[in-house]
Write a protein that holds these residues in place. Structure first.
Motif, mmCIF file in Angstrom:
data_model
loop_
_atom_site.group_PDB
_atom_site.id
_atom_site.type_symbol
_atom_site.label_atom_id
_atom_site.label_comp_id
_atom_site.label_asym_id
_atom_site.label_seq_id
_atom_site.Cartn_x
_atom_site.Cartn_y
_atom_site.Cartn_z
ATOM 1 N N ILE A 2 31.715 54.582 62.162
ATOM 2 C CA ILE A 2 30.657 53.607 61.512
ATOM 3 C C ILE A 2 30.314 53.928 60.142
ATOM 4 C CG2 ILE A 2 28.142 52.773 61.760
ATOM 5 C CD1 ILE A 2 28.170 53.497 64.568
ATOM 6 N N THR A 3 30.286 55.018 59.788
ATOM 7 C CA THR A 3 30.066 55.435 58.351
ATOM 8 C C THR A 3 31.482 54.774 57.530
ATOM 9 O OG1 THR A 3 28.999 57.359 58.688
ATOM 10 C CG2 THR A 3 29.830 57.137 56.500
ATOM 11 N N THR A 4 32.658 54.893 58.016
ATOM 12 C CA THR A 4 33.729 54.540 57.269
ATOM 13 C C THR A 4 33.740 53.253 57.399
ATOM 14 O OG1 THR A 4 35.048 56.472 58.199
ATOM 15 C CG2 THR A 4 36.330 54.437 57.421
ATOM 16 N N ILE A 5 33.530 52.159 58.384
ATOM 17 C CA ILE A 5 33.518 50.729 58.404
ATOM 18 C C ILE A 5 32.470 50.481 57.503
ATOM 19 C CG2 ILE A 5 33.006 48.895 59.857
ATOM 20 C CD1 ILE A 5 35.671 50.230 60.406
ATOM 21 N N CYS A 6 31.368 50.850 57.314
ATOM 22 C CA CYS A 6 30.420 50.360 56.437
ATOM 23 C C CYS A 6 30.795 50.649 54.795
ATOM 24 C CB CYS A 6 29.097 51.259 56.863
ATOM 25 S SG CYS A 6 28.141 50.729 58.137
ATOM 26 N N ALA A 7 31.698 51.961 54.693
ATOM 27 C CA ALA A 7 31.978 52.179 53.279
ATOM 28 C C ALA A 7 33.266 51.275 52.986
ATOM 29 C CB ALA A 7 32.681 53.687 53.478
ATOM 30 N N ILE A 8 33.935 50.801 53.958
ATOM 31 C CA ILE A 8 35.105 49.788 53.891
ATOM 32 C C ILE A 8 34.487 48.404 53.439
ATOM 33 C CG2 ILE A 8 36.872 48.229 54.866
ATOM 34 C CD1 ILE A 8 37.693 50.988 56.453
ATOM 35 N N ILE A 9 33.452 47.810 54.288
ATOM 36 C CA ILE A 9 32.830 46.669 54.010
ATOM 37 C C ILE A 9 32.220 46.797 52.463
ATOM 38 C CG2 ILE A 9 31.058 45.034 54.701
ATOM 39 C CD1 ILE A 9 31.929 45.899 57.554
ATOM 40 N N GLY A 10 31.251 47.688 52.164
ATOM 41 C CA GLY A 10 30.506 47.761 50.968
ATOM 42 C C GLY A 10 31.463 47.930 49.848
ATOM 43 N N GLY A 11 32.472 48.667 49.919
ATOM 44 C CA GLY A 11 33.451 48.930 48.938
ATOM 45 C C GLY A 11 34.275 47.628 48.512
ATOM 46 N N THR A 12 34.525 46.939 49.656
ATOM 47 C CA THR A 12 35.468 45.738 49.522
ATOM 48 C C THR A 12 34.740 44.746 48.682
ATOM 49 O OG1 THR A 12 36.922 46.440 51.442
ATOM 50 C CG2 THR A 12 36.842 43.957 50.539
ATOM 51 N N PHE A 13 33.312 44.561 49.102
ATOM 52 C CA PHE A 13 32.606 43.415 48.536
ATOM 53 C C PHE A 13 32.156 43.758 47.124
ATOM 54 C CE2 PHE A 13 32.135 41.652 52.909
ATOM 55 C CZ PHE A 13 32.222 40.396 52.803
ATOM 56 N N THR A 14 31.948 45.113 46.802
ATOM 57 C CA THR A 14 31.769 45.497 45.396
ATOM 58 C C THR A 14 32.825 45.197 44.396
ATOM 59 O OG1 THR A 14 30.187 47.400 46.296
ATOM 60 C CG2 THR A 14 30.961 47.316 44.145
ATOM 61 N N VAL A 15 33.845 45.676 44.881
ATOM 62 C CA VAL A 15 35.085 45.324 44.192
ATOM 63 C C VAL A 15 35.327 43.738 44.126
ATOM 64 C CG1 VAL A 15 37.859 45.635 43.940
ATOM 65 C CG2 VAL A 15 36.221 47.395 44.665
ATOM 66 N N ALA A 16 35.275 43.199 45.269
ATOM 67 C CA ALA A 16 35.644 41.593 45.103
ATOM 68 C C ALA A 16 34.227 40.864 44.254
ATOM 69 C CB ALA A 16 35.169 41.168 46.643
ATOM 70 N N GLY A 17 33.052 41.537 44.247
ATOM 71 C CA GLY A 17 32.152 40.873 43.219
ATOM 72 C C GLY A 17 32.515 41.201 41.790
ATOM 73 N N ILE A 18 33.155 42.386 41.307
ATOM 74 C CA ILE A 18 33.471 42.677 40.101
ATOM 75 C C ILE A 18 34.827 41.840 39.817
ATOM 76 C CG2 ILE A 18 34.668 44.552 38.686
ATOM 77 C CD1 ILE A 18 33.109 46.516 40.273
ATOM 78 N N LEU A 19 35.785 41.942 40.709
ATOM 79 C CA LEU A 19 36.722 40.634 40.504
ATOM 80 C C LEU A 19 36.456 39.308 40.189
ATOM 81 C CD1 LEU A 19 39.432 42.137 42.905
ATOM 82 C CD2 LEU A 19 39.570 42.449 40.346
ATOM 83 N N ASP A 20 35.358 38.894 40.971
ATOM 84 C CA ASP A 20 34.758 37.384 40.729
ATOM 85 C C ASP A 20 34.364 37.257 39.640
ATOM 86 O OD1 ASP A 20 34.511 34.930 42.199
ATOM 87 O OD2 ASP A 20 32.624 35.456 41.863
ATOM 88 N N SER A 21 33.537 38.389 39.138
ATOM 89 C CA SER A 21 32.702 38.257 38.007
ATOM 90 C C SER A 21 33.756 38.328 36.644
ATOM 91 C CB SER A 21 31.795 39.302 37.710
ATOM 92 O OG SER A 21 31.336 39.312 36.441
ATOM 93 N N CYS A 22 34.939 38.899 36.607
ATOM 94 C CA CYS A 22 36.122 39.035 35.482
ATOM 95 C C CYS A 22 36.611 37.725 35.563
ATOM 96 C CB CYS A 22 36.768 40.179 35.969
ATOM 97 S SG CYS A 22 36.389 41.653 35.730
ATOM 98 N N ILE A 23 36.942 36.981 36.471
ATOM 99 C CA ILE A 23 37.573 35.899 36.721
ATOM 100 C C ILE A 23 36.683 34.436 36.303
ATOM 101 C CG2 ILE A 23 38.577 34.142 38.554
ATOM 102 C CD1 ILE A 23 39.349 36.317 40.125
ATOM 103 N N PHE A 24 35.608 34.741 36.623
ATOM 104 C CA PHE A 24 34.688 33.606 36.281
ATOM 105 C C PHE A 24 34.223 33.849 34.469
ATOM 106 C CE2 PHE A 24 30.137 32.572 35.067
ATOM 107 C CZ PHE A 24 30.121 31.056 35.216
ATOM 108 N N THR A 25 34.125 35.023 33.978
ATOM 109 C CA THR A 25 34.065 35.384 32.462
ATOM 110 C C THR A 25 35.259 35.131 31.781
ATOM 111 O OG1 THR A 25 32.539 37.132 33.038
ATOM 112 C CG2 THR A 25 33.568 37.213 30.797
ATOM 113 N N ALA A 26 36.388 35.175 32.448
ATOM 114 C CA ALA A 26 37.581 34.695 31.928
ATOM 115 C C ALA A 26 37.724 33.281 31.939
ATOM 116 C CB ALA A 26 38.744 35.291 32.549
ATOM 117 N N SER A 27 37.372 32.640 33.020
ATOM 118 C CA SER A 27 37.382 31.244 32.913
ATOM 119 C C SER A 27 36.397 30.228 32.111
ATOM 120 C CB SER A 27 37.083 30.813 34.434
ATOM 121 O OG SER A 27 36.854 29.467 34.424
#
Length: 265
Positions: free
Chosen positions: A228-253
């Motif tokens: 359960i801990t690993t799954i939570c870390a996967i979900i949380g980490g993935t969305f955190t990285v996705a948020g950073i990428l989305d922010s970078c893409i939006f700023t560049a746009s």
């Protein structure tokens, strides 16, 4: 939108990978110095199955001796002789116990009422195992190292020495139930032995000694809390990285739009 889809696919891939690891039973092994089966009374169960295609059943016998003074000739308990080749040969099947001290057991004509002139000890060993039979697929050991040994082309009057080094082995499943078995290594030699009267009396010797090292196999499965801990870390980490990428893409746009507007003016 593409970032969200990629994140979901990535999360699904990692989830399935972790789920596979969670439901798969892992077998770990360890070595230690001890007698694992202290409730055995100092005994080891042995199962022997051997064919002698050119020796009559009435001549075949099993003898057992060891350093504790045991000397048994013609052991017959829990054993069976099956005639082969229209009675010309014999298949010996037996279950017996040996003491946990160096010793030997051998197939010979020593217990026969009258010794034959030229006993033929050519043979095939179908099975020689010690202790419990392990019905597991994920442990590959030398539990029946002599199974399939073929000496049919050997000198008929030769004796055979199989020197065995027996290694205690424990298998423990997820419920904690244990099986006590034994692996063994083997070396062998072939020679012609003469008695004090000059006669050739061949035999098939199994000389054994026990290793002080015990091998233990233990079934383990990943704890639920860790999964359960690993799954939570996967979900949380993935969305955190996705948020950073989305922010970078939006700023560049936005920066690109400003550059384009500046060119138009």
């Amino acid at each position: 939108m593409p970032v969200s889809i990629c994140c979901c696919l990535f999360i699904l891939f990692l989830f399935l990978s972790e789920l596979t690891g969670f439901i798969t039973t892992e077998v770990v092994n360890e070595l230690y110095v001890d007698d694992p089966d202290k409730d055995s009374g100092g005994k080891i169960d042995v199962s022997l199955n051997i064919s002698l295609p050119n020796l009559h059943c009435e001549l075949v016998g099993l003898d057992i001796q060891d350093e504790m003074g045991r000397h048994e000739v013609g052991h017959i308990d829990n054993s069976m002789k099956i005639p082969l080749n229209n009675g010309a040969g014999c298949r010996f099947e037996g279950q017996f116990s040996i003491n946990k001290v160096p010793g030997n057991f051998h197939v010979s004509t020593h217990s026969a009422t009258a010794q034959p002139q030229n006993p033929d000890m050519t043979h095939v060993i179908h099975k020689l195992s010690f202790g419990d039979t392990l019905q597991v697929q994920n442990v590959h050991g030398a539990f029946n190292a002599l199974g399939g040994a073929d000496r049919l082309t050997s000198n008929p009057l030769a004796s055979h020495d199989y020197i065995l080094k027996i290694v205690p082995t424990v298998y423990e499943d997820k419920s904690g139930k244990q099986w006590y078995s034994y692996q063994y290594t083997v070396a062998n030699k072939e020679y012609v032995a003469y008695s004090h009267t000059g006669r050739i009396i061949p035999a098939i010797w199994f000389r054994y000694d026990l290793s002080p090292i015990t091998v233990k196999y233990t079934e383990r499965r990943q704890p639920l809390y860790r999964f359960i801990t690993t799954i939570c870390a996967i979900i949380g980490g993935t969305f955190t990285v996705a948020g950073i990428l989305d922010s970078c893409i939006f700023t560049a746009s936005e920066a690109w739009k400003k550059i384009q507007l500046g060119k138009m003016h």
